[in-house]
Design a protein around this motif. Structure first.
Motif, short mmCIF file in Angstrom:
data_model
loop_
_atom_site.label_atom_id
_atom_site.label_comp_id
_atom_site.label_asym_id
_atom_site.label_seq_id
_atom_site.Cartn_x
_atom_site.Cartn_y
_atom_site.Cartn_z
N LEU A 92 0.84 -1.21 0.00
CA LEU A 92 0.00 0.00 0.00
C LEU A 92 0.87 1.26 0.00
CD1 LEU A 92 -3.14 0.41 0.26
CD2 LEU A 92 -2.73 0.93 2.65
N MET A 93 1.89 1.22 0.86
CA MET A 93 2.79 2.39 0.92
C MET A 93 3.57 2.53 -0.39
SD MET A 93 4.37 2.58 4.74
CE MET A 93 5.65 3.74 4.38
N PHE A 94 3.98 1.39 -0.95
CA PHE A 94 4.77 1.45 -2.18
C PHE A 94 3.96 2.09 -3.32
CE2 PHE A 94 6.21 -0.21 -6.24
CZ PHE A 94 7.55 0.13 -6.20
N LEU A 99 5.90 4.41 -5.99
CA LEU A 99 5.77 3.90 -7.36
C LEU A 99 6.27 4.92 -8.39
CD1 LEU A 99 4.79 1.56 -9.11
CD2 LEU A 99 2.53 2.62 -9.19
N ILE A 100 5.82 6.16 -8.25
CA ILE A 100 6.22 7.20 -9.21
C ILE A 100 7.75 7.36 -9.21
CG2 ILE A 100 6.09 9.68 -9.73
CD1 ILE A 100 3.28 9.67 -8.56
N PHE A 101 8.33 7.45 -8.00
CA PHE A 101 9.78 7.61 -7.85
C PHE A 101 10.52 6.44 -8.50
CE2 PHE A 101 13.58 6.75 -5.18
CZ PHE A 101 14.26 7.93 -5.40
N THR A 102 10.03 5.21 -8.25
CA THR A 102 10.70 4.02 -8.80
C THR A 102 10.63 4.03 -10.32
OG1 THR A 102 9.92 2.83 -6.85
CG2 THR A 102 10.77 1.48 -8.64
N ILE A 125 -0.02 8.60 5.32
CA ILE A 125 -0.11 7.15 5.02
C ILE A 125 0.99 6.36 5.74
CG2 ILE A 125 1.24 7.29 2.85
CD1 ILE A 125 -0.68 5.09 1.76
N SER A 126 2.17 6.96 5.88
CA SER A 126 3.26 6.24 6.55
C SER A 126 2.93 6.01 8.02
CB SER A 126 4.56 7.03 6.45
OG SER A 126 4.81 7.37 5.13
N PHE A 127 2.23 6.96 8.62
CA PHE A 127 1.89 6.82 10.04
C PHE A 127 0.82 5.76 10.25
CE2 PHE A 127 3.80 11.02 9.93
CZ PHE A 127 4.61 10.99 11.06
N PHE A 128 -0.30 5.89 9.50
CA PHE A 128 -1.37 4.94 9.80
C PHE A 128 -1.06 3.53 9.31
CE2 PHE A 128 -3.57 6.76 5.91
CZ PHE A 128 -3.77 5.58 5.20
N THR A 129 -0.22 3.41 8.27
CA THR A 129 0.17 2.07 7.81
C THR A 129 1.05 1.38 8.86
OG1 THR A 129 0.12 2.87 5.56
CG2 THR A 129 1.24 0.81 5.91
N PHE A 130 1.97 2.13 9.45
CA PHE A 130 2.83 1.54 10.48
C PHE A 130 2.01 1.13 11.70
CE2 PHE A 130 7.63 2.23 9.97
CZ PHE A 130 7.56 1.92 8.63
N GLN A 131 1.01 1.94 12.03
CA GLN A 131 0.16 1.60 13.18
C GLN A 131 -0.63 0.34 12.87
OE1 GLN A 131 -0.55 5.76 15.49
NE2 GLN A 131 -2.30 4.52 14.97
N ALA A 132 -1.17 0.27 11.66
CA ALA A 132 -1.99 -0.88 11.28
C ALA A 132 -1.15 -2.16 11.31
CB ALA A 132 -2.57 -0.65 9.89
N PHE A 133 0.07 -2.07 10.80
CA PHE A 133 0.96 -3.23 10.78
C PHE A 133 1.29 -3.64 12.22
CE2 PHE A 133 5.18 -4.90 8.77
CZ PHE A 133 4.69 -6.18 8.84
#
Lengths: 475, 120
Positions: A92-94, A99-102, A125-133
């Motif tokens: 999700l984060m990728f 994705l654009i950067f890659t 997104i980086s914050f809530f994804t880390f919390q969810a994980f």
């Protein structure tokens, strides 16, 4: 929605407090549902469609939490669940962040023309994804109770005080408080105090320092060495008060509703080594990587130095990348990898002695400032140009009109920033605690009065100003 | 009563904060609420209007660019307060006095507006 905005302070927050403590005060379930709905509105205020991304994250991670709890004793199946959670969350984060950067870099390196999609980055997104994980991992490790009700997981992930710019609240920290928390008036007052302190840091110090930092970093012509140093110093203060201010507001708001989040900053600018700096800066991110990446890799209890270096590399590579899809963040992360590896292998931070205090402090602050220059620059080339200016390779006089103008106009705020980045308040409080009862009471009253007065002044800054960026919204 | 006063005294920060944001809320939302009530009185006085109007207002604020700021009297107070603070701390130059202009103090002490905004 920004904490330091009229809409939040004079519309959203009063409605949430009223609904939580008056309308739904008798039912914890209704209070939680109300907080969840208001958190979704808070998030949707900026870009409504990204609420769907967050809701997807909530549902998938809640669903993965069920087998994570069920298969705790079955290593193979449990690992499959954790791997699925990793693939989903990192994926999700990728997609949204990297994705654009890659694709752009693949096109540039290999001379290809793969179409690059236009994807907007969902806030936080980086914050809530880390919390969810963290929810799935903590449930698997039995560090927190598995939630049968997806609304509770939804509240944990989307709770507005920590949603978009941290601190990264790990599930184990608030697992019990989701269902069983106790709100008290004294906690509420502590929360208000913390919110006001964070508000002052953000509106008065960070926003003022931002003006100087932006003038230096965004200057179109070559700048003098003194102005380059002033800009770097201003950014050093800006990023601290911006992020620490947001964390203070988040921790304070959490307190108002009975949640106790862990501290995110501990006066990082008094550190005497980079190792110490990272124990005091963005603590929630550091501990997240330590517990979910560094320790599982073996940490520092490994057989060879090569393996230790590899573990540090992984953590600092990820720390750099976590901050954004730009080579500057990667280099910034790797810079800390090199310094921390040298410190760990040489034992520099452990060397004691009075004579060493000042050199160690200067060494740490210089490296931190250089790091922020790389972090703030638009590109590595821009960072290089800025370093050239700092060390006088651009020619011209050392002191320019810009330096005098910006320093003169912001002298009070520079002094205030320097003072409040040191632990002056806790030291004063400690002294007063040992004083007599009358002195203590008088000091308490004076502190409350000063805080209220400064809050009104800070609101005047908020209402007057239009310049109100939050740096960590981008991460 | 004594107990209440003691609680207020011990938690004065919270009391002030709640009252302050409540007053702020009234000053922010009152004009909009009055519009809604006025619309209700002048319309068919249906309940559906009262339900629809706040939702439409909310959408208007979010998408229509309606400025949710305290009314002008309150705003003027804050701007004067801010100017006072700027003078106390010795700022000759007020950043971001408005979205399109800056305020500078001339040598004779008068404030003047630079339009368009000064840039490097």
């Amino acid at each position: 929605m920004l904490f330091s905005s009229t809409v939040f302070l004079f519309a959203f927050l009063p409605v949430v407090i009223f609904g939580y403590y008056v309308i739904f005060r008798k039912s914890r379930l209704l209070q939680n549902i109300f907080l969840l709905i208001m958190s979704l509105i808070f998030y949707a205020w900026g870009e409504p469609k990204f609420v769907l991304v967050m809701m997807l994250s909530i549902i998938v991670n809640w669903a993965l939490g069920l087998p994570a709890a069920k298969y705790r004793d079955n290593k193979v199946r449990a690992r499959a669940v954790i791997a699925a959670a990793a693939v989903f969350n990192i994926g999700l984060m990728f997609i949204f962040k990297y994705l654009i950067f890659t694709l752009e870099n693949i096109n540039s390196v290999f001379g290809l023309q793969i179409p690059v999609p236009q994807i907007t980055l969902p806030i936080g997104i980086s914050f809530f994804t880390f919390q969810a994980f963290s929810y799935v991992i903590d449930v698997y490790r039995n560090d927190g109770e598995m939630q049968k009700n997806p609304l509770n997981v939804g509240l944990y992930i989307s709770f507005f005080p920590q949603l978009i710019a941290g601190p990264i609240v790990r599930y184990q920290t608030v697992a019990n408080e989701i269902k069983n928390r106790k709100e008290t008036l004294s906690d509420f007052t502590t929360g208000v105090e913390r919110f006001i302190v964070g508000f002052l840091k953000k509106v008065m110090l960070a926003n003022t320092m931002a003006v100087v930092a932006d003038a230096a970093f965004d200057a179109k012509d070559a700048i003098s060495p003194s102005f380059a140093w002033l800009g770097a110093l201003a950014y050093t203060f800006q990023i601290f008060f911006d992020f620490a201010g947001y964390s203070d507001m988040g921790i304070g708001l959490g307190r108002m509703f009975g949640f106790h989040f862990l501290e995110n900053f501990d006066y990082p600018y008094i550190s005497k080594s980079i190792t110490e700096f990272w124990r005091r800066w963005h603590i929630s991110l550091g501990t997240w990587f330590r517990d979910y990446v560094y320790f599982p890799l073996g940490g520092s209890r490994v057989n060879s130095k090569a393996r230790l270096v590899f573990n540090l590399f992984v953590v600092w590579f990820l720390t750099g990348v976590w901050h954004g899809a730009n080579w500057t963040f990667l280099v910034w992360g790797l810079m800390y990898f090199v310094i921390l590896t040298v410190e760990k292998l040489s034992g520099i931070p452990k060397k004691e002695g009075r004579l060493l205090i000042i050199p160690k402090y200067i060494y740490t602050m210089l490296l931190v400032i250089f790091g922020w220059v790389i972090f703030r620059a638009e590109s590595l080339g821009a960072a290089g140009e800025y370093f050239k200016a700092m060390f006088g390779f651009n020619g011209g006089t050392f002191i320019s009109d810009d330096t005098v103008f910006y320093l003169k106009n912001n002298l009070v705020m520079f002094v205030a920033s320097a003072v409040f980045s040191l632990p002056v308040a806790p030291l004063l409080r400690k002294k007063l605690m040992s004083a007599g009862e009358r002195t203590r009471r008088a000091a308490d009253a004076a502190y409350t009065a000063a805080l209220l007065l400064m809050f009104v002044v800070a609101v005047s800054y908020m209402i007057k100003g239009t310049y109100n960026p939050f740096i960590y919204f981008n991460f | 009563m004594k107990r209440l006063l003691k609680t207020v005294k011990n938690n004065f920060l919270s009391v002030f904060f709640i009252v302050y944001i409540a007053v702020g809320m009234v000053s922010v939302c009152k004009p909009q609420a009055l519009n809604i009530i006025d619309g209700f009185l002048q319309s068919d006085r249906s309940l559906s209007y009262l339900i629809k109007a706040p939702v439409l207002k909310l959408l208007d604020i979010r998408y229509g660019g309606v400025n949710l700021e305290p009314d002008i009297k309150l705003k003027a107070f804050y701007i004067h307060l801010n100017r006072l603070i700027q003078r106390v701390i010795g700022n000759d130059y007020i950043y971001d006095a408005g979205p399109k202009n800056d305020v500078v103090r001339l040598n004779n002490g008068y404030l003047t507006t630079c339009l368009p905004k000064l840039t490097d």
